[in-house]
Design an enzyme around this catalytic site. Structure first.
Site, PDB file in Angstrom:
ATOM      1  N   HIS A 435       0.822  -1.213   0.000  1.00  0.00           N
ATOM      2  CA  HIS A 435       0.000   0.000   0.000  1.00  0.00           C
ATOM      3  C   HIS A 435       0.855   1.263   0.000  1.00  0.00           C
ATOM      4  O   HIS A 435       0.667   2.132   0.857  1.00  0.00           O
ATOM      5  CB  HIS A 435      -0.912   0.029   1.229  1.00  0.00           C
ATOM      6  CG  HIS A 435      -1.854  -1.133   1.328  1.00  0.00           C
ATOM      7  ND1 HIS A 435      -2.437  -1.521   2.508  1.00  0.00           N
ATOM      8  CD2 HIS A 435      -2.335  -1.986   0.391  1.00  0.00           C
ATOM      9  CE1 HIS A 435      -3.224  -2.568   2.304  1.00  0.00           C
ATOM     10  NE2 HIS A 435      -3.171  -2.882   1.020  1.00  0.00           N
TER      11      HIS A 435
HETATM   12  C1  LIG Z   1      -1.028  -7.558  -3.791  1.00  0.00           C
HETATM   13  C2  LIG Z   1      -1.840  -6.327  -3.462  1.00  0.00           C
HETATM   14  C3  LIG Z   1      -2.968  -6.444  -2.654  1.00  0.00           C
HETATM   15  C4  LIG Z   1      -3.720  -5.313  -2.346  1.00  0.00           C
HETATM   16  N1  LIG Z   1      -4.899  -5.469  -1.669  1.00  0.00           N
HETATM   17  C5  LIG Z   1      -5.708  -4.389  -1.498  1.00  0.00           C
HETATM   18  C6  LIG Z   1      -7.013  -4.540  -0.963  1.00  0.00           C
HETATM   19  O1  LIG Z   1      -7.476  -5.644  -0.660  1.00  0.00           O
HETATM   20  N2  LIG Z   1      -7.769  -3.416  -0.802  1.00  0.00           N
HETATM   21  C7  LIG Z   1      -7.302  -2.166  -1.110  1.00  0.00           C
HETATM   22  O2  LIG Z   1      -8.007  -1.185  -0.857  1.00  0.00           O
HETATM   23  N3  LIG Z   1      -6.090  -2.005  -1.657  1.00  0.00           N
HETATM   24  C8  LIG Z   1      -5.302  -3.082  -1.890  1.00  0.00           C
HETATM   25  N4  LIG Z   1      -4.101  -2.930  -2.506  1.00  0.00           N
HETATM   26  C9  LIG Z   1      -3.662  -1.564  -2.861  1.00  0.00           C
HETATM   27  C10 LIG Z   1      -4.433  -0.950  -4.021  1.00  0.00           C
HETATM   28  O3  LIG Z   1      -4.630  -1.888  -5.046  1.00  0.00           O
HETATM   29  C11 LIG Z   1      -3.629   0.266  -4.485  1.00  0.00           C
HETATM   30  O4  LIG Z   1      -3.550   1.186  -3.403  1.00  0.00           O
HETATM   31  C12 LIG Z   1      -4.220   0.988  -5.669  1.00  0.00           C
HETATM   32  O5  LIG Z   1      -4.446   0.109  -6.754  1.00  0.00           O
HETATM   33  C13 LIG Z   1      -3.264   2.104  -6.102  1.00  0.00           C
HETATM   34  O6  LIG Z   1      -3.765   2.714  -7.245  1.00  0.00           O
HETATM   35  P1  LIG Z   1      -2.821   3.504  -8.237  1.00  0.00           P
HETATM   36  O7  LIG Z   1      -3.655   3.918  -9.384  1.00  0.00           O
HETATM   37  O8  LIG Z   1      -2.068   4.532  -7.490  1.00  0.00           O
HETATM   38  O9  LIG Z   1      -1.720   2.454  -8.736  1.00  0.00           O
HETATM   39  P2  LIG Z   1      -1.905   1.064  -9.478  1.00  0.00           P
HETATM   40  O10 LIG Z   1      -3.272   0.532  -9.308  1.00  0.00           O
HETATM   41  O11 LIG Z   1      -0.777   0.220  -9.010  1.00  0.00           O
HETATM   42  O12 LIG Z   1      -1.704   1.421 -11.023  1.00  0.00           O
HETATM   43  C14 LIG Z   1      -0.502   1.926 -11.531  1.00  0.00           C
HETATM   44  C15 LIG Z   1      -0.368   1.502 -12.991  1.00  0.00           C
HETATM   45  O13 LIG Z   1       0.665   2.274 -13.608  1.00  0.00           O
HETATM   46  C16 LIG Z   1       1.405   1.450 -14.480  1.00  0.00           C
HETATM   47  N5  LIG Z   1       2.741   2.004 -14.673  1.00  0.00           N
HETATM   48  C17 LIG Z   1       3.725   2.130 -13.748  1.00  0.00           C
HETATM   49  N6  LIG Z   1       4.833   2.647 -14.313  1.00  0.00           N
HETATM   50  C18 LIG Z   1       4.540   2.862 -15.627  1.00  0.00           C
HETATM   51  C19 LIG Z   1       5.302   3.366 -16.731  1.00  0.00           C
HETATM   52  N7  LIG Z   1       6.578   3.751 -16.595  1.00  0.00           N
HETATM   53  N8  LIG Z   1       4.697   3.430 -17.934  1.00  0.00           N
HETATM   54  C20 LIG Z   1       3.385   3.049 -18.098  1.00  0.00           C
HETATM   55  N9  LIG Z   1       2.628   2.546 -17.077  1.00  0.00           N
HETATM   56  C21 LIG Z   1       3.204   2.458 -15.859  1.00  0.00           C
HETATM   57  C22 LIG Z   1       1.448   0.115 -13.741  1.00  0.00           C
HETATM   58  O14 LIG Z   1       1.749  -0.932 -14.648  1.00  0.00           O
HETATM   59  C23 LIG Z   1       0.040   0.034 -13.153  1.00  0.00           C
HETATM   60  O15 LIG Z   1      -0.836  -0.625 -14.020  1.00  0.00           O
HETATM   61  C24 LIG Z   1      -3.324  -4.032  -2.828  1.00  0.00           C
HETATM   62  C25 LIG Z   1      -2.198  -3.919  -3.642  1.00  0.00           C
HETATM   63  C26 LIG Z   1      -1.467  -5.052  -3.971  1.00  0.00           C
HETATM   64  C27 LIG Z   1      -0.263  -4.910  -4.853  1.00  0.00           C
END
Ligand SMILES: Cc1cc2nc3c(=O)[nH]c(=O)nc-3n(C[C@H](O)[C@H](O)[C@H](O)COP(=O)(O)OP(=O)(O)OC[C@H]3O[C@@H](n4cnc5c(N)ncnc54)[C@H](O)[C@@H]3O)c2cc1C
Ligand code: SF4
Length: 503
Positions: A435
């Site tokens: 997280h």
């Molecule tokens: C194993 C796991 C279990 C979790 N369980 C929970 C849960 O049960 N409940 C909950 O609330 N939260 C959970 N979380 C956390 C939650 O999923 C994240 O907080 C949330 O998805 C973050 O959103 P985000 O958009 O910031 O990043 P993300 O959802 O991680 O999306 C970021 C995206 O950017 C892309 N990216 C990165 N760098 C580049 C680049 N250079 N070029 C192009 N694309 C790129 C990545 O490939 C990814 O697809 C969990 C996370 C993980 C990993």
């Protein structure tokens, strides 16, 4: 170019250049909401995603790590504790593809704190929670029904009730869950409403052009560029997108990493600072008379008795690798592995006060620094001891073990407490985090629309935007913040924001 089953995404196989009004980098929890909001506001949007297309689900944990986890599952922080995994997703859907789907609302005291830290970025508190209501509706959040509780969930429920501790079935965004317990490998049954199921296709229907297999490596005002990667992560070409505005939604590690790698922000400046990780520690117990291992939701039960002390317990799926983290060797380990069906497992998550930092990367590996502060170490010790109480007092465990170097299996609470003194060194912990948050916080690194103070025309809107951590699993808060900031941006760029729930 290859297209998806339903043609809402494209995976380019040859170099390309394109233009758009806005380019969104990343298609996870935040990227999907940003793309949807901007596209439905009538703006011309391109989404660039490094990861895979969702047509082929990984067949094994090994394949999932390689294909769907950031840095092949090896992303780690370094600091006062041994290297800590910082898991993240990679693919159309980002971390929502592999998360456990637990959903929590942003606690009111956290929101108040965020307003203090950010100069009132969410000062209309009622409006914030109205957006969160819509986010939960669209993500199809509901309590885990009793029939989907796993054996592990049920023993945690019984143990907590016996102790009179506050507990509940976890709320999850899994409308068609069959309880196979494989959420971390990408749901094989379309049971989880990850953002690739409904939101990204809806953004595409509103005109967003969505590209998979494109890794952004350079960012500057008006342009992002990078390399095309295939399913084996081989580089097969390059791409450039020219856009009036760039929105980085690459997550709390990759968003600051991209900015530092591109050299467009002050290397000693605020971008990347303030990292929270919400570390989790497992407490495992042997319940000889109970069959713990039975199918069900991946993490279906929550104990929130100690939430005022910034601690929650969530059932943890027990996999052999986790048992192997217990302080056991040789035949002892073999014996315990054979007891796997009777081993209960809870994960104690803390709302950390420690703050780390994300720098750039070296050879594609993000540099993440994170030291556990004394207050968090004390909290972690309390977490471990309360987890042991849950199993000893609440469930009659024969032994309880936890993830510390040099520990052993404790036969009673006194033995366990002696093993986890308040002055326990962070170097003995085996921690886990998934997280990461708060590295480009709104009001500190960006303005109230998410636009970087240091770099005009570039916004950061994702888990990095949070002013500090939620203290709960953060996806619903990340989505809410993404919807609010991108609505403000859409308005600023001349768009008309459409309702999230169609009327
Ligand atoms: C194993 C796991 C279990 C979790 N369980 C929970 C849960 O049960 N409940 C909950 O609330 N939260 C959970 N979380 C956390 C939650 O999923 C994240 O907080 C949330 O998805 C973050 O959103 P985000 O958009 O910031 O990043 P993300 O959802 O991680 O999306 C970021 C995206 O950017 C892309 N990216 C990165 N760098 C580049 C680049 N250079 N070029 C192009 N694309 C790129 C990545 O490939 C990814 O697809 C969990 C996370 C993980 C990993
Ligand atoms: S437990 Fe299984 S069916 Fe349910 S959402 Fe997770 S992976 Fe899908």
């Amino acid at each position: 170019m290859r297209g998806g089953e339903l043609s809402w995404w494209t995976q380019p196989t040859a170099p390309f250049q394109t233009t758009a009004q806005i380019v969104v980098v990343g298609s996870g929890a935040a990227g999907a909401f940003v793309a949807l909001t901007l596209a439905e506001a009538g703006l011309d949007v391109v989404v660039i995603e490094e990861g895979f297309s969702p047509t082929r689900r990984p067949a094994s944990l090994h394949e999932a790590m390689r294909r769907v986890y950031a840095e092949g599952g090896f992303r780690t922080s370094i600091g006062s504790a041994p290297p800590m995994p910082v898991a993240g997703g990679r693919g159309l859907g980002g971390s929502t593809l592999i998360n456990s789907a637990l959903c929590f609302r942003t606690p009111r005291d956290t929101l108040d704190e965020w307003n203090d830290l950010s100069g009132g970025a969410f000062r209309d508190v009622d409006a914030y929670y109205r957006v969160q209501d819509d986010v939960e509706t669209i993500m199809r959040v509901a309590p885990t029904p009793d029939h989907l509780l796993s054996g592990n969930d049920r023993v945690q429920q019984i143990a907590a009730r016996r102790l009179g501790w506050s507990e509940h079935n976890g709320r999850r965004n899994t409308p068609y869950c069959t309880g196979c317990g494989r959420c971390h490998l990408v749901c094989p049954h379309a049971g989880k409403n990850s953002v690739d199921r409904e939101l990204l296709p809806r953004a595409a229907a509103a005109g967003a052009r969505i590209f998979a297999g494109c890794r952004v490596q350079a960012v500057d005002t008006g342009r992002v560029s990078g390399t095309l990667v295939d399913e084996l992560d081989q580089e097969v070409g390059s791409f450039t997108v020219h856009a009036d505005h760039i929105v980085l939604c690459a997550g709390a590690i990759s968003t600051p990493r991209i900015l530092h790698d591109a050299g467009v922000v002050d290397a000693d400046g605020p971008v990347g600072r303030g990292l929270c990780l919400q570390p989790v520690h497992s407490i495992l117990a042997y319940l000889p008379d109970t069959v713990v291992f039975s199918p069900g939701a991946t993490q279906g039960h929550v104990v929130d008795e100690f939430v005022d002390d910034k601690i929650i317990f969530e059932t943890n799926p027990t996999i052999a690798a986790m048992i192997a983290n217990l302080p056991l060797r040789g035949l002892d380990l073999t014996r315990v592995l054979a007891q796997g069906g009777q081993i209960a497992n809870t994960g104690g998550l803390i709302r950390d006060e420690s703050r780390g930092r994300v720098f750039g990367s070296i050879n594609g590996v993000a540099r993440i620094a994170y030291d556990l502060c004394p207050a968090d170490m004390h909290r972690i010790c309390r977490t471990l001891q309360r987890g042991a109480r849950l199993w000893f007092e609440g469930a009659g465990a024969q032994w309880v073990g936890t993830v510390i170097h040099g520990g052993r299996l404790a036969n009673n609470q006194a033995e366990f407490d002696a093993m986890t003194p308040q002055d326990l060194s962070p170097q003995r912990l085996i921690s886990y985090a998934s997280h990461p948050q708060a590295t480009c916080s709104v009001g500190r690194v960006t303005d109230h629309q998410g636009q970087l103070l240091e770099l005009p025309g570039v916004s950061c809107i994702d888990a990095s935007s949070l002013p500090n951590n939620v203290g709960r699993n953060p996806q619903i808060s990340v989505m809410t913040v993404a919807r609010i900031l991108s609505s403000r941006l859409a308005f600023d760029l001349g768009g008309r924001v459409a309702p999230l729930i169609p009327v």
